[in-house]
Write a protein that holds these residues in place. Structure first.
Motif, short mmCIF file in Angstrom:
data_model
loop_
_atom_site.label_atom_id
_atom_site.label_comp_id
_atom_site.label_asym_id
_atom_site.label_seq_id
_atom_site.Cartn_x
_atom_site.Cartn_y
_atom_site.Cartn_z
N VAL A 210 0.82 -1.21 0.00
CA VAL A 210 0.00 0.00 0.00
C VAL A 210 0.86 1.26 0.00
O VAL A 210 0.60 2.21 -0.76
CB VAL A 210 -0.95 0.01 1.22
CG1 VAL A 210 -1.66 1.36 1.35
CG2 VAL A 210 -1.96 -1.11 1.11
N LEU A 211 1.88 1.27 0.85
CA LEU A 211 2.64 2.51 1.09
C LEU A 211 3.86 2.66 0.18
O LEU A 211 4.25 3.79 -0.14
CB LEU A 211 3.09 2.57 2.56
CG LEU A 211 1.97 2.52 3.59
CD1 LEU A 211 2.55 2.44 5.00
CD2 LEU A 211 1.06 3.74 3.46
N GLY A 212 4.48 1.56 -0.20
CA GLY A 212 5.67 1.64 -1.03
C GLY A 212 6.85 0.92 -0.39
O GLY A 212 6.90 0.73 0.83
N HIS A 213 7.83 0.54 -1.21
CA HIS A 213 8.96 -0.25 -0.73
C HIS A 213 10.15 0.60 -0.31
O HIS A 213 11.08 0.09 0.31
CB HIS A 213 9.38 -1.26 -1.80
CG HIS A 213 8.44 -2.42 -1.91
ND1 HIS A 213 7.21 -2.32 -2.55
CD2 HIS A 213 8.53 -3.71 -1.46
CE1 HIS A 213 6.59 -3.49 -2.48
NE2 HIS A 213 7.35 -4.35 -1.84
N SER A 214 10.15 1.87 -0.63
CA SER A 214 11.24 2.75 -0.21
C SER A 214 10.69 3.83 0.72
O SER A 214 9.48 4.11 0.73
CB SER A 214 11.91 3.40 -1.42
OG SER A 214 11.06 4.39 -1.99
N ARG A 215 11.59 4.44 1.48
CA ARG A 215 11.18 5.51 2.39
C ARG A 215 10.52 6.65 1.61
O ARG A 215 9.48 7.17 2.03
CB ARG A 215 12.40 6.03 3.16
CG ARG A 215 12.11 7.26 4.04
CD ARG A 215 13.34 7.60 4.88
NE ARG A 215 14.51 7.77 4.04
CZ ARG A 215 14.89 8.93 3.50
NH1 ARG A 215 14.17 10.02 3.70
NH2 ARG A 215 15.98 9.02 2.78
N ALA A 216 11.11 7.04 0.49
CA ALA A 216 10.55 8.14 -0.30
C ALA A 216 9.16 7.81 -0.81
O ALA A 216 8.26 8.67 -0.78
CB ALA A 216 11.48 8.46 -1.48
N GLN A 217 8.96 6.57 -1.25
CA GLN A 217 7.64 6.17 -1.74
C GLN A 217 6.61 6.21 -0.62
O GLN A 217 5.47 6.67 -0.82
CB GLN A 217 7.71 4.76 -2.33
CG GLN A 217 8.46 4.67 -3.65
CD GLN A 217 8.68 3.22 -4.09
OE1 GLN A 217 8.55 2.28 -3.29
NE2 GLN A 217 9.04 3.02 -5.35
N ARG A 218 7.00 5.74 0.55
CA ARG A 218 6.04 5.70 1.66
C ARG A 218 5.66 7.11 2.11
O ARG A 218 4.48 7.39 2.36
CB ARG A 218 6.63 4.90 2.83
CG ARG A 218 6.73 3.41 2.55
CD ARG A 218 7.10 2.62 3.78
NE ARG A 218 8.48 2.85 4.21
CZ ARG A 218 9.52 2.15 3.79
NH1 ARG A 218 9.36 1.18 2.89
NH2 ARG A 218 10.74 2.40 4.25
N ILE A 219 6.63 8.00 2.22
CA ILE A 219 6.32 9.38 2.60
C ILE A 219 5.42 10.02 1.55
O ILE A 219 4.44 10.69 1.87
CB ILE A 219 7.61 10.19 2.79
CG1 ILE A 219 8.38 9.70 4.01
CG2 ILE A 219 7.29 11.69 2.95
CD1 ILE A 219 9.73 10.36 4.21
N ASP A 220 5.74 9.80 0.28
CA ASP A 220 4.95 10.37 -0.81
C ASP A 220 3.51 9.89 -0.74
O ASP A 220 2.56 10.68 -0.88
CB ASP A 220 5.58 9.98 -2.15
CG ASP A 220 4.92 10.66 -3.33
OD1 ASP A 220 5.02 11.90 -3.42
OD2 ASP A 220 4.31 9.96 -4.16
N THR A 221 3.32 8.59 -0.48
CA THR A 221 1.96 8.03 -0.39
C THR A 221 1.19 8.65 0.76
O THR A 221 0.02 9.04 0.62
CB THR A 221 2.03 6.50 -0.23
OG1 THR A 221 2.70 5.93 -1.35
CG2 THR A 221 0.64 5.90 -0.09
#
Length: 325
Positions: A210-221
């Motif tokens: 749901v959130l993403g596999h990298s820190r940047a992806q998760r923050i962006d989501t």
């Protein structure tokens, strides 16, 4: 028109109707004439950045006690919260200056050794201890030789109510409250991965999906979800909110209270406990200004003020000076 008045006028055109307008600021405890250049919230941000308490954040633990090099400390956490909060505030057409001031000041009252120090003082002191309430004591009473920073009502409210279970009186304060959670969930995972405490395969797969596999992806989501979900209320919704809550519980279960980190926190709590007992028993052992606070507000409160203001290394030096001279 002064530069400040031009900025205040511009806010009327730029910001959404429920934003907090600088010209409508509720004011300060002690009146001060307006600045010709800066709005009231800009002045608050500047006072916080130039405070001693803000500078001390660079030597206070965020999560991992004794971590070196590129791991987060309380200051870098504060800057990450500020960056996320400003991104959300700008997208939602809220007051960025107020948002930034709250973010920069939200952890000024944190103890050495992160939440281990906070738990120890709350357990030991009859007056109780919470870092958000201590942040208010810092800006109202402890900074500038007891004069405080004399911040606006809106900034003080945001600092006091930045914790997850609370709600601020302004939308900007609630942006910081959510940004704090977004920041620490993601940078604590990042630091745990960097230390080898976690591997990516340890993190719940449904959260990563749901959130993403990298820190940047998760923050962006997370940030985009807040922006898309926030109309009359600043919030996170749907599967992103559910995954974020699950990720937070995962951190508590697998990182915050386990293994080597728990052992280090136990030692840190013992150190704080020994300092607390020593200063409670030995009047005159603290600097004069803290002894005066102890006389005015009670011994336990004055001791909490002194210990909470210490950096990690200063607390260790004081402990060694007392018990291992």
């Amino acid at each position: 028109m002064t530069l400040r008045e031009r900025r205040e006028q511009a806010e009327r055109y730029i910001l959404r109707s429920d934003a907090t307008f600088s010209a409508d600021c509720k004011g300060r405890e002690r009146y001060e004439a307006p600045c010709e250049v800066r709005t009231e919230f800009q002045r608050d941000r500047d006072r916080i950045v130039h405070s001693k308490a803000f500078r001390r954040l660079k030597d206070k633990t965020q999560v991992f006690i004794g971590a070196e090099d590129h791991f987060r400390v309380r200051l870098t956490h504060t800057l990450e919260v500020m960056q996320i909060a400003r991104t959300i505030a700008r997208a939602l057409m809220l007051n960025e200056d107020l948002t930034e001031a709250i973010a920069m000041g939200h952890d000024l009252g944190h103890t050495p050794f992160g939440h281990a120090g906070e738990r120890a003082l709350d357990r030991l002191a009859p007056c109780g201890f919470a870092h958000n309430e201590q942040s208010i004591r810092v800006v109202k009473l402890l900074e500038k030789d007891g004069r405080g920073l004399n911040l606006t009502y809106e900034v003080m409210d945001g600092i006091l109510n930045h914790r997850t279970r609370l709600n601020a009186a302004t939308p900007e304060g609630n942006v910081v409250r959510l940004s704090d959670k977004i920041a620490y969930i993601n940078h604590d995972i990042d630091d745990a991965l960097g230390r080898g405490d976690l591997t990516l395969s340890d993190i719940p797969a449904d959260c990563l999906k749901v959130l993403g596999h990298s820190r940047a992806q998760r923050i962006d989501t997370m940030v985009k979800n807040v922006i898309q979900s926030s109309e009359s209320e600043i919030r996170m919704t749907g599967e992103v909110d559910a995954a974020t809550q699950k990720m937070r519980r995962f951190l508590f279960d697998t990182v915050y209270m386990t293994g080597e980190k728990k052992q280090r926190e136990d030692r840190a709590e013992l150190l704080i406990e020994q300092l607390f007992h020593y200063y409670m028993k030995n009047k005159g052992a603290m600097p004069e200004e803290y002894e005066a606070l102890a006389e005015r507000f009670g011994r336990d409160r004055g001791v909490c003020d002194y210990i909470a203001g210490m950096t990690d290394n200063y607390a260790i030096r004081k402990f060694n000076g007392i018990y291992h001279p």
